[in-house]
Design an enzyme around this catalytic site. Structure first.
Site, PDB file in Angstrom:
ATOM      1  N   LYS A  68     -10.264  63.225  56.224  1.00 45.87           N
ATOM      2  CA  LYS A  68     -10.894  63.252  54.903  1.00 45.87           C
ATOM      3  C   LYS A  68     -12.404  63.321  55.082  1.00 45.87           C
ATOM      4  CE  LYS A  68     -12.417  60.133  52.028  1.00 45.87           C
ATOM      5  NZ  LYS A  68     -13.557  60.858  51.398  1.00 45.87           N
TER       6      LYS A  68
ATOM      7  N   CYS B 155     -27.074  56.025  60.706  1.00 46.16           N
ATOM      8  CA  CYS B 155     -26.555  54.667  60.824  1.00 46.16           C
ATOM      9  C   CYS B 155     -27.330  53.834  61.830  1.00 46.16           C
ATOM     10  CB  CYS B 155     -25.077  54.711  61.202  1.00 46.16           C
ATOM     11  SG  CYS B 155     -24.753  55.701  62.683  1.00 46.16           S
TER      12      CYS B 155
ATOM     13  N   GLU C 160     -28.445  47.323  55.056  1.00 46.90           N
ATOM     14  CA  GLU C 160     -28.649  48.722  55.430  1.00 46.90           C
ATOM     15  C   GLU C 160     -29.027  49.528  54.190  1.00 46.90           C
ATOM     16  OE1 GLU C 160     -26.476  52.122  58.115  1.00 46.90           O
ATOM     17  OE2 GLU C 160     -25.238  51.020  56.695  1.00 46.90           O
TER      18      GLU C 160
ATOM     19  N   GLU D 206     -16.839  52.317  62.468  1.00 46.58           N
ATOM     20  CA  GLU D 206     -18.291  52.356  62.663  1.00 46.58           C
ATOM     21  C   GLU D 206     -18.911  52.189  61.294  1.00 46.58           C
ATOM     22  OE1 GLU D 206     -21.679  53.110  62.124  1.00 46.58           O
ATOM     23  OE2 GLU D 206     -21.506  55.206  62.748  1.00 46.58           O
TER      24      GLU D 206
END
Length: 544
Positions: free
Chosen positions: A206, A344, A442, A306
């Protein structure tokens, strides 16, 4: 800071302006050829008939409407992958044969690099030349690396106690569910698909709803191979059912993959869910928890995650100051006209030793004065393009507002720019405190948090003060200091006097709230393989 006003004439440069634009002609949008689901080797509509829009982040305009996969479509894709694994040729092929087909796939990726780069640049707002060199180059490199690994998957011979001997087999685990992010769509496709192919697995992938077009294009390439001598294209590449691509949304298509009883493993590498039209402070870690819960409630499938990071960059007072400033800028905004801080492992926490902090801050502010924000597809001067979509744009601005309210000093930026599209000035906050939201969460955008430290021990403690543990960097000329930091910082990847140096043979993955499991390198194969031990009696034993 030189922010291009993208509501003016900069967004749609005519061909006549190419000379003024560094000799680079205006970007030409590629033809969008693949917008349906890819299941069992065919492009098909969603069972529901629903579609969703993918938009150009430079303008907010619709690029294409894409078939929206749901649970029923995932069921069909998983069935195709299951049949291909249980009865098809791919898991039963020799590793060398799989490797040859994967090498042809890499050849095709390189052969179509211009079109892939244009497609991804349009969908993600990246610079096409950089996308071609970095994203498409990395994708082809991953396919080649794991093609070479496909015939090197070996077990061990064991001398057991008593009158037995044993050996181990490393077998493909089965059907892999792969959920990938929007910041590096082609690269992420390859680093998930390549080791799965090498291991002999089949898969349902996906792509992120923000950037579905490159995955569908790659699925089409996977079916093909060509004879180099005759330039003859044949539909005889990776067998039908091995790769299936289902665009859709996390709560529907993604959840269906994670909870499916016939998916044998699920690997989630994605970013902040930016689909809601409000500013959200819920990150991918929370989604990772949901995926693990779905695994536990279904068939206890293995999970690899992750989940992002809040990586520290530690700059000591013996560092070359100019080099350190440049490294901090590239490590935080990781751009080269493409990424807008959307990485990231970006170094969004920059720690500078107290004795050089003021000098560093001054040089950094001066450096950002020449930073150009604008349309990376049509202007070679641009350092930074748009955020990926409106929701992520609003989310980043929400964090910037938090930083202002919490009392951090706004050194540069802090505002949106342009009349259309999703552009934000590169923002540097100084005098940031560890308990501020901008220092803990983040942001996934062009925002740097600048902080100071006194001693090596204090720097290590500050670096380890985050719940994340993906990456870290250290800048120093002292090898002893570098070794002390490297061995003490809790992170999956640590760079010394460099940053963002990655390659297909370099394991990538984090610890703590950054998740677990490795991409790239031979360690990546472990996720797709099951170890089976075979025990036999020795000659002369009672069982012989």
């Amino acid at each position: 800071m030189a922010s291009e006003r993208n509501g003016g004439g900069n967004m749609d440069l005519p061909a006549a302006a190419a000379e003024e634009n560094g000799g680079v002609p205006p970007f030409e949008a590629p033809e969008i050829r693949f917008t349906k689901l890819f299941i069992n080797g065919c492009f098909v509509d969603a069972v529901s008939g629903r579609t969703f829009e993918t938009r150009d982040p430079r303008t907010g305009d619709v690029i294409a409407t894409v078939a929206e996969g749901d649970k029923e479509d995932v069921d069909l894709a998983v069935k195709a992958a299951r049949d291909a694994f249980d009865h098809g040729e791919w898991p039963r092929m020799s590793g060398s044969d799989r490797g040859r087909i994967m090498t042809r796939f890499a050849d095709l990726v390189e052969r179509h690099a211009d079109e892939l780069a244009a497609l991804e640049s349009l969908d993600a707002g990246k610079h096409p030349a950089v996308t071609k060199a970095v994203d498409i180059g990395n994708a082809a490199g991953s396919l080649r690396y794991f093609a070479g690994a496909a015939d090197k998957i070996h077990g061990e011979t064991l001398k057991m106690q008593a009158q037995f001997q044993a050996y181990t087999l490393r077998e493909p685990l089965g059907v892999a569910g792969l959920i990938i992010p929007w910041n590096f769509p082609t690269t992420m496709f390859a680093i998930k698909v390549a080791p799965a192919l090498a291991a002999g697995c089949t898969m349902v992938l996906k792509p992120a709803e923000q950037t579905p077009l490159s995955a569908l294009y790659l699925a089409n390439l996977a079916k093909q191979h060509y004879s180099e001598g005759f330039e003859l294209f044949l539909q005889a590449g990776i067998p039908d059912g091995v790769i299936n691509v289902v665009p859709g949304f996390g709560p529907t298509a993604g959840a269906a993959i994670a909870s499916h009883m016939n998916v044998d493993m699920v690997f989630y590498r994605t970013k902040i869910n930016s689909r809601p039209s409000r500013v959200s402070f819920t990150g991918s870690t929370e989604v990772g928890r949901l995926i693990m819960e779905a695994s536990a409630r279904s068939n206890l499938k293995p999970v690899a995650l992750e989940l992002g990071g809040k990586s520290p960059l530690i700059i000591f007072d013996d560092a070359d100051l100019d080099m350190a400033v440049e490294l901090a800028v590239s490590a935080t905004f990781f751009n080269k006209m493409s990424w807008q801080g959307e990485a990231c492992v970006a170094a969004s926490r920059v720690y500078v030793q107290e004795s050089i902090y003021d000098q560093f801050e001054k040089k950094l502010a001066e450096r950002m004065q020449s930073w150009v924000v604008g349309d990376p597809l049509n202007d070679p001067r641009v350092n930074q393009g748009p955020q990926v979509d409106k929701a992520q744009y609003e989310r980043v601005l929400g964090y910037i507002d938090h930083g202002k309210r919490e009392g951090a000093t706004l050194l540069t930026g802090g505002k949106p720019c342009g009349q259309k599209g999703y552009y934000i000035e590169p923002t540097v906050f100084s005098n940031v405190k560890e308990d501020m939201i901008i220092a803990k969460e983040e942001i996934f955008g062009p925002v740097m948090c600048l902080m100071k430290f006194k001693t090596v021990e204090e720097a290590i403690g500050l670096a380890n003060g985050s719940r994340y543990g993906l990456g870290a960097g250290v800048v120093t000329r002292d090898l002893d200091v570098a070794n002390q930091v490297v061995r003490s910082v809790r992170a999956g990847l640590v760079w010394v006097n460099c940053y963002f140096a990655v390659s297909s043979d370099c394991p990538f993955g984090g610890r703590g709230m950054s998740g677990f499991g490795k991409d790239e390198g031979m360690h990546a194969l472990d996720k797709y393989l099951a170890v089976k031990c075979v025990v036999t009696p020795l000659r002369g034993s009672p069982w012989m």
